[in-house]
Scaffold this active site. Structure first.
Site: not given
Ligand SMILES: Cc1cc2nc3c(=O)[nH]c(=O)nc-3n(C[C@H](O)[C@H](O)[C@H](O)COP(=O)(O)OP(=O)(O)OC[C@H]3O[C@@H](n4cnc5c(N)ncnc54)[C@H](O)[C@@H]3O)c2cc1C
Length: 612
Positions: A12, A113, A233, A235, A245, A248, A281, A346, A381
């Site tokens: 991600g 926001f 959190q 939402h 979702l 916001e 939120r 959320h 957050r």
């Molecule tokens: C609907 C929604 C809208 C949002 N909008 C916003 C916004 O506008 N602004 C903001 O600041 N935040 C927003 N957030 C929060 C933010 O998007 C997330 O907190 C953030 O994107 C998480 O990113 P990450 O890289 O930590 O995890 P993720 O993007 O969830 O990536 C996790 C990765 O880990 C991998 N993975 C997981 N477990 C394993 C495993 N066991 N083995 C191998 N790979 C694994 C998955 O394949 C994935 O590639 C939003 C959240 C949601 C749910």
């Protein structure tokens, strides 16, 4: 066995940014991910990225808003790093080609926001996360970084000294979803967990089915404490039927919340007399549920979010995606009628305890993104603050794991002389594995001392045995049954409004889930693309993570940020300006506390009453 300098688990926003940074620092880095990178949950982010970019705004205002939003549970060194680095790191995305929305004069657009004192949220329509993922994945491809996608990481290959602070991490064990093989990945310099949130611990959530807290659970069982897990959190604007979702950004652009009597309740019932719909939120989510509980909800379940007055042109320009979501998932046309919304799980403010460089107390083990707790979000957050966290702290973790000197961190991790021990709270059941047969998979479980290669090999053997055990059973309980029971308990009892009795009930049900998991079996006999097997392993992780959320919610007997307790409806700064830490100790959760750091570079953030 595969071998690289740095292994990043997760693709991600945090994982991609960490991998790019480690590569730029000269490391041989690889990403291991259960999903293809652009399917990661970051792609669902809609609203935007907070960064003080414009004249009139500055990083100190961003830091202040974040500390206030956190209800004074954010650690100032982390909060200030976030606010200081976000502008440059956001503009780097722009230089890499991220298609931010723009004003007439060509500058990137920023919108208001919740909880922000300045319109500071930079966005790309209502699809910010989608563009962020694609922009960074292009950089990963361009650099030739190796990506092992559709590999599910099952455990960390960690040594097992008695004290977690003495342990070291040498790689991971992963299951190849395509072939069913279990293999080792040796990391010479570090493993970075970037596995995202644990939203699937709840029934009504905005999170994808992939958000199962795997990284949290693996780090926890390897001895790294989980921090502030009680702060979840909810939402305020998720669609009632699915949890999808509604950003916001709708309220940021001027969307209004109404109850069933047509009242603009955020003002008319005095929940937030200054900011109204754009209060933080936690404040808006509690307001909505109070309206429903007092009989002013629509269909006794939700409230209305109205954006019709913004006009078709503006909606199509800035919020088009929202129209599709409301139409596809709720059958509502947001141009002609208000959208139904209610609070949904959320985001997890807590996570794997790390310092500003992304390091846990286990040598060579890092975490970044939603699975980590550095802590910038504290008790709550602010919207738009997760995406900058991914890029700021993902980058730092990648650089540090690759051997760059980022300076001595101010935040401490693990058990040390600055922690406060033990809790007086009476627990309704014995939490953790204690007394149960844990052969279906735990780490930090004893064994002979070995070199790095030997540690990885031993963990691979354990994981293969575990898979065989699960596959060989002919009957028992299916993971879906256990998972649903767990999710219902968390949504019923560890939601926006929490009571001591309810949280204790949840802990009892979690214990039952753990016991039932002893008899879990995998119905699908196939070795390839066996989602039944993968979800069975994920369910074990969800049990561990849910238990830490409920334990944290029980011991913290105060009201702070998103954590509200019926019996304790005030913030108790004398007692609770501290982080809750829970670490796995031989199958039993240990609870201890570390003071929050309110001293920033030039000032101390004095806790004040939080109103909007
Ligand atoms: C609907 C929604 C809208 C949002 N909008 C916003 C916004 O506008 N602004 C903001 O600041 N935040 C927003 N957030 C929060 C933010 O998007 C997330 O907190 C953030 O994107 C998480 O990113 P990450 O890289 O930590 O995890 P993720 O993007 O969830 O990536 C996790 C990765 O880990 C991998 N993975 C997981 N477990 C394993 C495993 N066991 N083995 C191998 N790979 C694994 C998955 O394949 C994935 O590639 C939003 C959240 C949601 C749910």
């Amino acid at each position: 066995m595969y071998e690289h300098d740095v292994i990043v688990v997760g693709a991600g926003g945090a994982g991609l940014r960490a991998a790019i940074a480690a590569h730029e620092a000269g490391s041989d880095v690889a990403i291991v991910s259960k999903l293809h990178p652009v399917r990661s949950h970051t792609g669902a982010a809609e609203g935007g990225i907070n960064a003080a970019l414009q004249e009139g705004d500055d990083w100190e205002l961003h830091a202040y808003d974040t500390m206030k939003g956190s209800d004074y549970l954010g650690d100032a060194p982390a909060v200030e790093t976030l606010a200081q680095d976000a502008p440059e790191d956001t503009m780097r995305l722009e230089h890499w080609g991220m298609p931010f929305s723009r004003e007439e004069d060509g500058r990137v657009s920023q919108r208001p926001f919740g909880g922000l004192s300045y319109p500071r949220t930079t966005y790309a329509g209502a699809e910010t996360g989608h563009h962020l993922l694609h922009t960074m994945y292009e950089q990963v491809v361009k650099r030739g970084i190796q990506v092992y996608d559709e590999w599910y990481v099952m455990e960390l290959a960690t040594s097992d000294e008695d004290e977690p602070n003495d342990r070291s991490c040498h790689g991971v064990v992963a299951y190849d979803v395509q072939s069913g093989n279990v293999e080792g990945f040796k990391a010479n310099d570090g493993v970075i967990l970037a596995t995202g949130g644990p939203g699937q611990a709840f029934d009504h959530t905005t999170n994808a089915v992939s958000c199962t807290g795997d990284g949290h659970a693996m780090a926890y069982r390897a001895g790294a404490p989980l921090e502030d897990m009680e702060f979840i959190q909810f939402h305020p604007t998720s669609l009632p039927s699915t949890g999808v979702l509604i950003s916001e950004g709708v309220r940021g652009e001027g969307g209004i919340l109404y109850n069933s009597e047509g009242e603009r309740f955020m003002f008319e019932h005095g929940y937030a007399n200054n900011s109204g719909e754009l209060a933080s939120r936690d404040v808006v989510a509690r307001a909505e549920l109070t309206e429903v509980n007092e009989g002013r909800g629509v269909d006794d379940e939700y409230v209305h979010l109205d954006m019709r007055h913004l006009g078709e042109e503006r909606i199509l320009d800035r919020l088009e995606n929202i129209l599709h979501l409301a139409e596809d998932f709720e059958g509502v046309d947001g141009l002609v009628e208000p959208m139904p919304v209610k609070p949904g799980q959320h985001y997890a403010m807590g996570g794997i305890e790390v310092d500003e460089n992304g390091q846990t107390c286990v040598d060579g083990l890092y975490a970044a993104g939603e699975c980590a707790c550095v802590s910038v979000h504290g008790g709550n957050r602010l919207g738009g603050n997760a995406l900058p966290e991914l890029i700021v702290f993902g980058k730092r973790a990648g650089r540090h794991a690759a051997g760059e000197d980022l300076g001595e961190p101010q935040i401490r991790t693990g058990y040390g002389d600055d922690v406060e021990d033990e809790t007086e709270t009476e627990l309704p059941v014995q939490p953790g594995d204690a007394g149960l047969d844990t052969s279906s998979g735990v780490a930090a479980d004893g064994g002979v001392a070995a070199d790095a290669q030997g540690i990885v090999e031993r963990k691979v053997e354990q994981a293969r045995t575990r898979v065989d055990t699960l596959m060989d059973r002919d009957d028992g309980v299916q993971h879906a049954e256990i998972r649903q029971k767990l999710q219902n308990a968390m949504t019923d009892y560890v939601n926006v409004f929490r009571t001591e009795e309810g949280v204790k009930k949840a802990l009892r049900i979690i214990r039952e889930c753990r016991e039932e998991y002893q008899n879990v079996y995998v119905d699908d006999p196939s070795r390839t693309f066996n989602t039944d097997l993968q979800q069975t392993i994920e369910t074990r992780n969800l049990i561990d993570v849910a238990e830490t959320i409920a334990l944290g919610a029980l011991v913290r007997d105060e009201f702070r940020g998103a954590h509200w307790r019926k019996e304790h409806q005030e913030r108790k700064d004398d007692e609770w300006l501290k982080h809750t830490l829970i670490s796995w100790n031989d199958g039993q959760p240990d609870i201890f506390y570390r003071p929050v750091i309110l001293e920033g570079q030039d000032k101390t953030y004095e806790p004040k009453e939080r109103s909007y």
